[in-house]
Design a protein around this motif. Structure first.
Motif, PDB file in Angstrom:
ATOM      1  N   ILE A 119       0.831  -1.200   0.000  1.00 46.82           N
ATOM      2  CA  ILE A 119       0.000   0.000   0.000  1.00 46.82           C
ATOM      3  C   ILE A 119       0.869   1.256   0.000  1.00 46.82           C
ATOM      4  O   ILE A 119       0.669   2.169  -0.820  1.00 46.82           O
ATOM      5  CB  ILE A 119      -0.936  -0.005   1.217  1.00 46.82           C
ATOM      6  CG1 ILE A 119      -1.978  -1.116   1.080  1.00 46.82           C
ATOM      7  CG2 ILE A 119      -1.626   1.351   1.374  1.00 46.82           C
ATOM      8  CD1 ILE A 119      -2.819  -1.328   2.322  1.00 46.82           C
ATOM      9  N   ALA A 120       1.837   1.314   0.911  1.00 53.17           N
ATOM     10  CA  ALA A 120       2.687   2.498   1.017  1.00 53.17           C
ATOM     11  C   ALA A 120       3.446   2.754  -0.285  1.00 53.17           C
ATOM     12  O   ALA A 120       3.558   3.897  -0.742  1.00 53.17           O
ATOM     13  CB  ALA A 120       3.664   2.336   2.179  1.00 53.17           C
ATOM     14  N   THR A 121       3.948   1.687  -0.900  1.00 52.56           N
ATOM     15  CA  THR A 121       4.694   1.834  -2.156  1.00 52.56           C
ATOM     16  C   THR A 121       3.804   2.326  -3.273  1.00 52.56           C
ATOM     17  O   THR A 121       4.168   3.236  -4.030  1.00 52.56           O
ATOM     18  CB  THR A 121       5.338   0.492  -2.544  1.00 52.56           C
ATOM     19  OG1 THR A 121       6.236   0.077  -1.520  1.00 52.56           O
ATOM     20  CG2 THR A 121       6.101   0.618  -3.865  1.00 52.56           C
ATOM     21  N   GLU A 122       2.618   1.740  -3.409  1.00 50.37           N
ATOM     22  CA  GLU A 122       1.727   2.137  -4.494  1.00 50.37           C
ATOM     23  C   GLU A 122       1.211   3.561  -4.320  1.00 50.37           C
ATOM     24  O   GLU A 122       1.062   4.295  -5.296  1.00 50.37           O
ATOM     25  CB  GLU A 122       0.556   1.152  -4.610  1.00 50.37           C
ATOM     26  CG  GLU A 122       0.945  -0.193  -5.191  1.00 50.37           C
ATOM     27  CD  GLU A 122       1.537  -0.086  -6.596  1.00 50.37           C
ATOM     28  OE1 GLU A 122       1.117   0.805  -7.362  1.00 50.37           O
ATOM     29  OE2 GLU A 122       2.431  -0.883  -6.926  1.00 50.37           O
ATOM     30  N   VAL A 123       0.939   3.974  -3.084  1.00 54.63           N
ATOM     31  CA  VAL A 123       0.522   5.354  -2.847  1.00 54.63           C
ATOM     32  C   VAL A 123       1.658   6.305  -3.222  1.00 54.63           C
ATOM     33  O   VAL A 123       1.436   7.355  -3.832  1.00 54.63           O
ATOM     34  CB  VAL A 123       0.095   5.555  -1.380  1.00 54.63           C
ATOM     35  CG1 VAL A 123      -0.068   7.039  -1.053  1.00 54.63           C
ATOM     36  CG2 VAL A 123      -1.209   4.814  -1.103  1.00 54.63           C
ATOM     37  N   GLU A 124       2.883   5.925  -2.875  1.00 65.27           N
ATOM     38  CA  GLU A 124       4.037   6.754  -3.228  1.00 65.27           C
ATOM     39  C   GLU A 124       4.207   6.826  -4.744  1.00 65.27           C
ATOM     40  O   GLU A 124       4.456   7.902  -5.301  1.00 65.27           O
ATOM     41  CB  GLU A 124       5.299   6.185  -2.585  1.00 65.27           C
ATOM     42  CG  GLU A 124       6.540   7.037  -2.783  1.00 65.27           C
ATOM     43  CD  GLU A 124       6.479   8.351  -2.048  1.00 65.27           C
ATOM     44  OE1 GLU A 124       7.144   9.301  -2.498  1.00 65.27           O
ATOM     45  OE2 GLU A 124       5.762   8.444  -1.038  1.00 65.27           O
ATOM     46  N   ILE A 159      -3.139  -5.115  -8.222  1.00 66.84           N
ATOM     47  CA  ILE A 159      -4.523  -4.889  -7.794  1.00 66.84           C
ATOM     48  C   ILE A 159      -4.667  -3.523  -7.125  1.00 66.84           C
ATOM     49  O   ILE A 159      -5.592  -2.758  -7.427  1.00 66.84           O
ATOM     50  CB  ILE A 159      -4.978  -6.004  -6.842  1.00 66.84           C
ATOM     51  CG1 ILE A 159      -5.033  -7.345  -7.581  1.00 66.84           C
ATOM     52  CG2 ILE A 159      -6.356  -5.686  -6.260  1.00 66.84           C
ATOM     53  CD1 ILE A 159      -5.184  -8.551  -6.665  1.00 66.84           C
ATOM     54  N   ILE A 160      -3.752  -3.199  -6.202  1.00 65.49           N
ATOM     55  CA  ILE A 160      -3.835  -1.920  -5.497  1.00 65.49           C
ATOM     56  C   ILE A 160      -3.688  -0.759  -6.475  1.00 65.49           C
ATOM     57  O   ILE A 160      -4.379   0.263  -6.358  1.00 65.49           O
ATOM     58  CB  ILE A 160      -2.775  -1.825  -4.386  1.00 65.49           C
ATOM     59  CG1 ILE A 160      -2.995  -2.932  -3.355  1.00 65.49           C
ATOM     60  CG2 ILE A 160      -2.831  -0.460  -3.715  1.00 65.49           C
ATOM     61  CD1 ILE A 160      -4.386  -2.970  -2.782  1.00 65.49           C
ATOM     62  N   HIS A 161      -2.813  -0.909  -7.443  1.00 67.07           N
ATOM     63  CA  HIS A 161      -2.670   0.142  -8.446  1.00 67.07           C
ATOM     64  C   HIS A 161      -3.971   0.345  -9.209  1.00 67.07           C
ATOM     65  O   HIS A 161      -4.394   1.491  -9.446  1.00 67.07           O
ATOM     66  CB  HIS A 161      -1.548  -0.202  -9.428  1.00 67.07           C
ATOM     67  CG  HIS A 161      -1.481   0.746 -10.587  1.00 67.07           C
ATOM     68  ND1 HIS A 161      -1.063   2.051 -10.460  1.00 67.07           N
ATOM     69  CD2 HIS A 161      -1.808   0.576 -11.895  1.00 67.07           C
ATOM     70  CE1 HIS A 161      -1.121   2.647 -11.641  1.00 67.07           C
ATOM     71  NE2 HIS A 161      -1.576   1.782 -12.526  1.00 67.07           N
ATOM     72  N   ILE A 162      -4.617  -0.734  -9.592  1.00 65.98           N
ATOM     73  CA  ILE A 162      -5.891  -0.632 -10.307  1.00 65.98           C
ATOM     74  C   ILE A 162      -6.936   0.069  -9.452  1.00 65.98           C
ATOM     75  O   ILE A 162      -7.647   0.976  -9.914  1.00 65.98           O
ATOM     76  CB  ILE A 162      -6.380  -2.032 -10.731  1.00 65.98           C
ATOM     77  CG1 ILE A 162      -5.474  -2.609 -11.818  1.00 65.98           C
ATOM     78  CG2 ILE A 162      -7.831  -1.985 -11.223  1.00 65.98           C
ATOM     79  CD1 ILE A 162      -5.709  -4.078 -12.101  1.00 65.98           C
ATOM     80  N   LEU A 163      -7.043  -0.322  -8.190  1.00 67.53           N
ATOM     81  CA  LEU A 163      -8.051   0.264  -7.313  1.00 67.53           C
ATOM     82  C   LEU A 163      -7.762   1.742  -7.045  1.00 67.53           C
ATOM     83  O   LEU A 163      -8.684   2.568  -7.014  1.00 67.53           O
ATOM     84  CB  LEU A 163      -8.125  -0.507  -5.995  1.00 67.53           C
ATOM     85  CG  LEU A 163      -8.530  -1.985  -6.105  1.00 67.53           C
ATOM     86  CD1 LEU A 163      -8.681  -2.595  -4.718  1.00 67.53           C
ATOM     87  CD2 LEU A 163      -9.825  -2.155  -6.898  1.00 67.53           C
ATOM     88  N   LEU A 164      -6.492   2.087  -6.855  1.00 69.10           N
ATOM     89  CA  LEU A 164      -6.138   3.491  -6.657  1.00 69.10           C
ATOM     90  C   LEU A 164      -6.409   4.317  -7.914  1.00 69.10           C
ATOM     91  O   LEU A 164      -6.889   5.454  -7.828  1.00 69.10           O
ATOM     92  CB  LEU A 164      -4.665   3.615  -6.253  1.00 69.10           C
ATOM     93  CG  LEU A 164      -4.295   3.206  -4.830  1.00 69.10           C
ATOM     94  CD1 LEU A 164      -2.782   3.246  -4.647  1.00 69.10           C
ATOM     95  CD2 LEU A 164      -4.964   4.119  -3.801  1.00 69.10           C
ATOM     96  N   SER A 165      -6.094   3.754  -9.067  1.00 71.09           N
ATOM     97  CA  SER A 165      -6.327   4.464 -10.329  1.00 71.09           C
ATOM     98  C   SER A 165      -7.811   4.712 -10.540  1.00 71.09           C
ATOM     99  O   SER A 165      -8.228   5.809 -10.955  1.00 71.09           O
ATOM    100  CB  SER A 165      -5.750   3.658 -11.500  1.00 71.09           C
ATOM    101  OG  SER A 165      -4.351   3.547 -11.402  1.00 71.09           O
ATOM    102  N   ASN A 166      -8.631   3.698 -10.269  1.00 68.96           N
ATOM    103  CA  ASN A 166     -10.076   3.861 -10.407  1.00 68.96           C
ATOM    104  C   ASN A 166     -10.609   4.910  -9.428  1.00 68.96           C
ATOM    105  O   ASN A 166     -11.469   5.730  -9.778  1.00 68.96           O
ATOM    106  CB  ASN A 166     -10.783   2.522 -10.168  1.00 68.96           C
ATOM    107  CG  ASN A 166     -10.681   1.595 -11.368  1.00 68.96           C
ATOM    108  OD1 ASN A 166     -10.021   1.914 -12.355  1.00 68.96           O
ATOM    109  ND2 ASN A 166     -11.313   0.447 -11.292  1.00 68.96           N
TER     110      ASN A 166
END
Length: 261
Positions: A119-124, A159-166
Motif C-alpha cells: 500500500i505504502a509503495t503504491e501510494v508513493e 490490484i492496489i494500483h488498479i483500485l487506486l487508479s479507479n
C-alpha cells in the motif's frame, strides 16, 4: 481453449507492464531525491565560491596563519564538493539506464514486506500523478502487525494500483477529493479496502464492473477491474465492492496461508 490462452497471455503481459510501472515509480521518486541533492550541491558550490572570494580579499589586506589554514580547509571542501557533484551526475545517468526487478526482500532493518508495504509503495508511486499528489486528500489506516508476504507480491501491487487508479478517476475535478486506504485482519485473512468520495457507481456499472471491456468512460478499455478480479482469484482471495452516492469502496481479502510459501 482460445479464450484460456488469451487470458493467460493477457495476465502475463499485465505482469510485465506492472514491473515496468513499478520501475517508473522508483525512477520518479529517486529522481526527485537526486534532484534535491543536485540543487543543494550547486548552491553549496556558489556559496563556496563567494567564501573563497571574500577570503582572498582578507588575505590581500593582511595574511595570517589562521587565514591560510581557512584557505586550505575551504580548498579541501571544494575538492570534496566537486566529487559529490560528479557522483550526483553519475547517479542521474544510472537512473536513466538501470533496469530494476523488485525481489520483495525484507526491508532495511529486517522489516517484513507486508500488505502495508504494498500500500505504502503504491501510494508513493501514484504521487507521480500531480492531481493525486496535490489535489487528493489521502488517508491511510493500516493495521499492525501483519504477516509477511512470501507470495503474490506482484499481484497485490497490480490490484492496489488498479483500485487506486479507479478511485482517482472517480474523484477527478472534486474540490474535496479524498481516497482512504485501509488494511485489516479479518478471520483468517488480510484485507485491503480502497474507498473514494466520488459520485458512486450507477446500477449498470455496479452490475457489470468486473466484466472485460465494460467501461462507462469513453476511451477506456474496461479491463482494470476484470484483471483485478482474475488476479485476486489467483491469490485465493476475493474482491467485492459497495457503492452509494458519494462513496465507493472496493475490498479484497486474501487468506494468510495463501501468502506463505
Amino acid at each position: 481453449m482460445q479464450a484460456d490462452k488469451w487470458e493467460e497471455a493477457y495476465l502475463a503481459q499485465s505482469q510485465d507492464a506492472a514491473v515496468g510501472r513499478m520501475f517508473r515509480g522508483i525512477i520518479h521518486n529517486l529522481g526527485g531525491i537526486i534532484q534535491v541533492f543536485s540543487l543543494h550541491t550547486d548552491l553549496s558550490a556558489m556559496m563556496l565560491d563567494k567564501a573563497m572570494a571574500v577570503l582572498a580579499q582578507m588575505r590581500q589586506a593582511g595574511a595570517s596563519p589562521e587565514l591560510d589554514s581557512l584557505h586550505d580547509l575551504l580548498t579541501r571542501r571544494a575538492d570534496a564538493l566537486s566529487q559529490m557533484q560528479e557522483k550526483v551526475v553519475q547517479s542521474q545517468q544510472i537512473l536513466q539506464r538501470t533496469q530494476i526487478l523488485p525481489d520483495f526482500l525484507p526491508l532495511p532493518g529486517g522489516v517484513a514486506y507486508t500488505v502495508n508495504s504494498v500500500i505504502a509503495t503504491e501510494v508513493e508511486f501514484m504521487s507521480a500523478d500531480s492531481v493525486f499528489k496535490h489535489k487528493v486528500r489521502k488517508t491511510l489506516n493500516l493495521a499492525e502487525p501483519l504477516p509477511a508476504l512470501a507470495r503474490f507480491q506482484l499481484e497485490l501491487h497490480q490490484i492496489i494500483h488498479i483500485l487506486l487508479s479507479n478511485a482517482l478517476e472517480a474523484v477527478q475535478g472534486q474540490e474535496d477529493a479524498e481516497i482512504v486506504v485501509e488494511s485489516f485482519l479479518e478471520g483468517e485473512g488480510v484485507g485491503i479496502r480502497v474507498t473514494d468520495n466520488g459520485p458512486g457507481l450507477g446500477s449498470e456499472a455496479a452490475a457489470h464492473c468486473y466484466e472485460p471491456f465494460f467501461s462507462t468512460k469513453e476511451g477506456h478499455l474496461g479491463l482494470g477491474l476484470y484483471l483485478a478480479k482474475k488476479l485476486i482469484s489467483r491469490c485465493g482471495g476475493e474482491l467485492s465492492h459497495k457503492s452509494s452516492p458519494g462513496s465507493t469502496g472496493f475490498s479484497l481479502l486474501v487468506p494468510v496461508e495463501a501468502m506463505q510459501v
